[in-house]
Scaffold this motif. Structure first.
Motif, mmCIF file in Angstrom:
data_model
loop_
_atom_site.group_PDB
_atom_site.id
_atom_site.type_symbol
_atom_site.label_atom_id
_atom_site.label_comp_id
_atom_site.label_asym_id
_atom_site.label_seq_id
_atom_site.Cartn_x
_atom_site.Cartn_y
_atom_site.Cartn_z
ATOM 1 N N ASN A 166 1.021 -1.063 0.037
ATOM 2 C CA ASN A 166 -0.111 -0.004 -0.023
ATOM 3 C C ASN A 166 0.959 1.261 -0.136
ATOM 4 O O ASN A 166 1.848 1.187 0.331
ATOM 5 C CB ASN A 166 -1.036 -0.063 1.184
ATOM 6 C CG ASN A 166 -2.004 1.021 1.101
ATOM 7 O OD1 ASN A 166 -2.298 1.723 0.064
ATOM 8 N ND2 ASN A 166 -3.142 1.316 2.084
ATOM 9 N N PHE A 167 0.428 2.359 -0.483
ATOM 10 C CA PHE A 167 0.969 3.601 -0.423
ATOM 11 C C PHE A 167 1.302 4.092 0.920
ATOM 12 O O PHE A 167 0.466 4.191 1.702
ATOM 13 C CB PHE A 167 0.489 4.413 -1.461
ATOM 14 C CG PHE A 167 0.340 4.170 -2.909
ATOM 15 C CD1 PHE A 167 1.623 4.087 -3.686
ATOM 16 C CD2 PHE A 167 -0.682 3.815 -3.470
ATOM 17 C CE1 PHE A 167 1.629 3.778 -5.118
ATOM 18 C CE2 PHE A 167 -0.734 3.495 -4.837
ATOM 19 C CZ PHE A 167 0.554 3.500 -5.564
ATOM 20 N N LEU A 168 2.308 4.884 1.095
ATOM 21 C CA LEU A 168 2.754 5.435 2.329
ATOM 22 C C LEU A 168 1.720 6.792 2.332
ATOM 23 O O LEU A 168 1.554 7.610 1.156
ATOM 24 C CB LEU A 168 4.059 6.034 2.428
ATOM 25 C CG LEU A 168 4.865 4.900 3.053
ATOM 26 C CD1 LEU A 168 6.286 5.525 2.961
ATOM 27 C CD2 LEU A 168 4.469 4.488 4.353
ATOM 28 N N PRO A 169 1.247 7.424 3.438
ATOM 29 C CA PRO A 169 0.572 8.467 3.477
ATOM 30 C C PRO A 169 1.666 9.684 3.204
ATOM 31 O O PRO A 169 2.633 9.951 3.743
ATOM 32 C CB PRO A 169 -0.152 8.731 4.739
ATOM 33 C CG PRO A 169 0.765 7.693 5.631
ATOM 34 C CD PRO A 169 1.291 6.589 4.608
ATOM 35 N N PRO A 220 4.404 -3.007 2.849
ATOM 36 C CA PRO A 220 3.713 -4.241 2.837
ATOM 37 C C PRO A 220 2.481 -4.180 3.792
ATOM 38 O O PRO A 220 2.667 -3.698 4.948
ATOM 39 C CB PRO A 220 4.778 -5.270 3.157
ATOM 40 C CG PRO A 220 5.660 -4.424 3.890
ATOM 41 C CD PRO A 220 5.872 -3.219 3.363
ATOM 42 N N VAL A 221 1.669 -4.729 3.400
ATOM 43 C CA VAL A 221 0.461 -4.955 4.246
ATOM 44 C C VAL A 221 -0.314 -6.369 3.902
ATOM 45 O O VAL A 221 -0.045 -7.254 2.877
ATOM 46 C CB VAL A 221 -0.822 -3.998 3.960
ATOM 47 C CG1 VAL A 221 -0.522 -2.561 4.141
ATOM 48 C CG2 VAL A 221 -1.175 -4.005 2.239
ATOM 49 N N ILE A 240 2.714 -10.878 3.778
ATOM 50 C CA ILE A 240 3.389 -10.979 2.622
ATOM 51 C C ILE A 240 4.679 -11.117 2.958
ATOM 52 O O ILE A 240 5.450 -10.193 3.874
ATOM 53 C CB ILE A 240 3.442 -9.869 1.548
ATOM 54 C CG1 ILE A 240 1.789 -9.555 1.403
ATOM 55 C CG2 ILE A 240 4.222 -10.133 0.364
ATOM 56 C CD1 ILE A 240 1.321 -11.153 0.264
ATOM 57 N N ASP A 241 5.878 -12.263 2.434
ATOM 58 C CA ASP A 241 6.962 -12.015 2.847
ATOM 59 C C ASP A 241 7.280 -12.544 4.350
ATOM 60 O O ASP A 241 8.556 -11.941 4.920
ATOM 61 C CB ASP A 241 7.922 -10.997 2.289
ATOM 62 C CG ASP A 241 7.684 -11.110 0.727
ATOM 63 O OD1 ASP A 241 7.791 -9.925 0.162
ATOM 64 O OD2 ASP A 241 7.436 -12.193 -0.086
ATOM 65 N N GLU A 270 4.940 -5.006 12.181
ATOM 66 C CA GLU A 270 6.435 -4.922 11.781
ATOM 67 C C GLU A 270 6.464 -4.549 10.327
ATOM 68 O O GLU A 270 7.391 -4.922 9.517
ATOM 69 C CB GLU A 270 7.256 -6.258 11.824
ATOM 70 C CG GLU A 270 7.088 -6.692 13.250
ATOM 71 C CD GLU A 270 7.836 -8.285 13.346
ATOM 72 O OE1 GLU A 270 8.047 -8.628 12.236
ATOM 73 O OE2 GLU A 270 8.096 -8.660 14.606
ATOM 74 N N PHE A 271 5.883 -3.582 9.923
ATOM 75 C CA PHE A 271 5.896 -2.865 8.639
ATOM 76 C C PHE A 271 7.248 -2.379 8.129
ATOM 77 O O PHE A 271 7.703 -1.587 9.209
ATOM 78 C CB PHE A 271 4.697 -2.151 8.234
ATOM 79 C CG PHE A 271 3.417 -2.851 8.176
ATOM 80 C CD1 PHE A 271 3.499 -4.078 7.841
ATOM 81 C CD2 PHE A 271 2.399 -2.071 8.160
ATOM 82 C CE1 PHE A 271 2.085 -4.712 7.940
ATOM 83 C CE2 PHE A 271 1.119 -2.506 7.977
ATOM 84 C CZ PHE A 271 0.995 -4.081 7.768
#
Length: 373
Positions: free
Chosen positions: A305-308, A330-331, A351-352, A358-359
């Protein structure tokens, strides 16, 4: 070291292949070639000469600008030389002392060219001037004045039209380098970020997309560049966007979406091109323009997802941080659209091996297993 060189060569070849196979470049240019066009159809470009001139590259416009004036000066210079010759004004014709020339001080080809230039540009140095004793000279100076004004108006119009051409405004509209797929408001969505780099608005903006792919029908017919409509929306709808700050476009991946049958492990194996269009009218010039970009499977990141990028400072003023415009995080995301909609407990999938808590911020150009563009 040898492995690194081979990898760079491989990446370069892949990049060139992608550029060749992409119909629309990232900057909106259409990569298409017209072959076997009938020779007679080329005359249509001459009939529509105004559009042809406006669409010429600047180097050709400047060439025609210089050539049109220089050639007209030279042609009329020859005509003035011909009039002077017929009247016996030239030096080698040895005019008598009481001879009245058609044009004062025009006695060879160079002076005839200079008089032509001075007449058409209205310089008027005063050394050369027409006399009222030659009707042909009076007619010629009227014709040259009219033709000179036509050339001036046409070339100035072409230059002004090219300067104000709407596609220049389109260069201040930018899309994210990558698209992402992740959950959004209980839906699995494909998302793209778009930003207006000017503070002036795009009035009546509309967003839509086309998925281009090769389709084989049940009867065996192969359709190259089959187009499928892709609907995009933003939080406030899809029409009449308030395009004052960067927007995130959403395409809901449901059972009617062509992305529904894709998964995280099969997405990059697909062959398609997603072309995104933004149509609008510029607020400052009231001219319509269209912005285009495209995404291939290697430019779509599943599970990110995009960062704000929008925040407010201490004074309460809104601030846009463009350093995070194309950065992603990653989400937790299901590995396929079918799992998200039908398999209970699979709508969230790490994901991964990265946990929700822990993004880690990842630049979209450093996505693993993805060709750099």
């Amino acid at each position: 070291m040898v492995f690194g060189i081979r990898k760079r060569i491989h990446d370069h070849l892949v990049e060139r292949r992608i550029r060749r196979t992409r119909l629309v470049t990232k900057y909106g240019r259409c990569n298409i070639e017209f072959g076997n066009v009938k020779y007679g159809n080329h005359f249509a470009f001459l009939l529509d000469f105004w559009t042809t001139f406006v669409e010429f590259r600047w180097r050709f416009v400047l060439f025609f600008f210089i050539a049109s004036f220089t050639l007209s000066w030279f042609i009329f210079g020859l005509l003035w030389f011909w009039i002077a010759r017929n009247n016996g004004d030239l030096t080698w014709q040895n005019p008598s002392k009481g001879h009245i020339p058609c044009v004062d001080n025009v006695y060879n080809l160079i002076t005839a060219f200079l008089f032509s230039l001075e007449t058409q540009t209205s310089i008027g140095y005063g050394g050369r001037a027409i006399t009222p004793f030659c009707s042909g000279a009076v007619t010629l100076i009227i014709i040259q004045y009219l033709i000179g004004n036509i050339i001036n108006c046409f070339m100035c119009g072409v230059i002004l039209a090219k300067i104000s051409i709407p596609k220049k405004r389109a260069k201040t509209i930018t899309f994210s380098e990558m698209a992402v797929i992740c959950p959004k408001k209980d839906f699995l969505c494909l998302m793209i970020r778009v930003a207006n780099l000017r503070k002036t608005l795009m009035i009546g903006s509309q967003i839509y997309g086309k998925l281009l792919r090769t389709t084989i029908k049940p009867d065996g017919e192969t359709i190259i560049m089959d187009q499928v409509n892709i609907e995009f929306v933003v939080d406030a709808g899809k029409d009449n966007l308030f395009f004052v700050c960067p927007l995130t476009l959403y395409h809901v991946i449901d059972n009617t979406s062509p992305f529904f049958e894709m998964a995280v492990d099969t997405l990059h194996k697909q062959e398609f091109e997603l072309v995104v269009f933004l149509d609008g009218t510029t607020e400052s010039t009231n001219s319509a323009c269209q912005v285009r970009t495209s995404f291939i499977p290697q430019e779509i990141m599943w599970g990110y997802n995009f960062l704000p990028i929008i925040s407010r400072n201490k004074e309460g003023k809104y601030r846009v941080n463009f350093s995070n415009f194309s950065k992603v995080v990653p989400v937790a995301t299901a590995h396929c659209a079918y799992c998200f909609h039908n398999m209970k407990g699979h709508h969230l999938h790490t994901i991964d091996g990265i946990d929700n808590g822990e993004f880690e911020v990842i630049d979209n150009l450093e996505q693993p297993n993805m060709t750099k563009m």
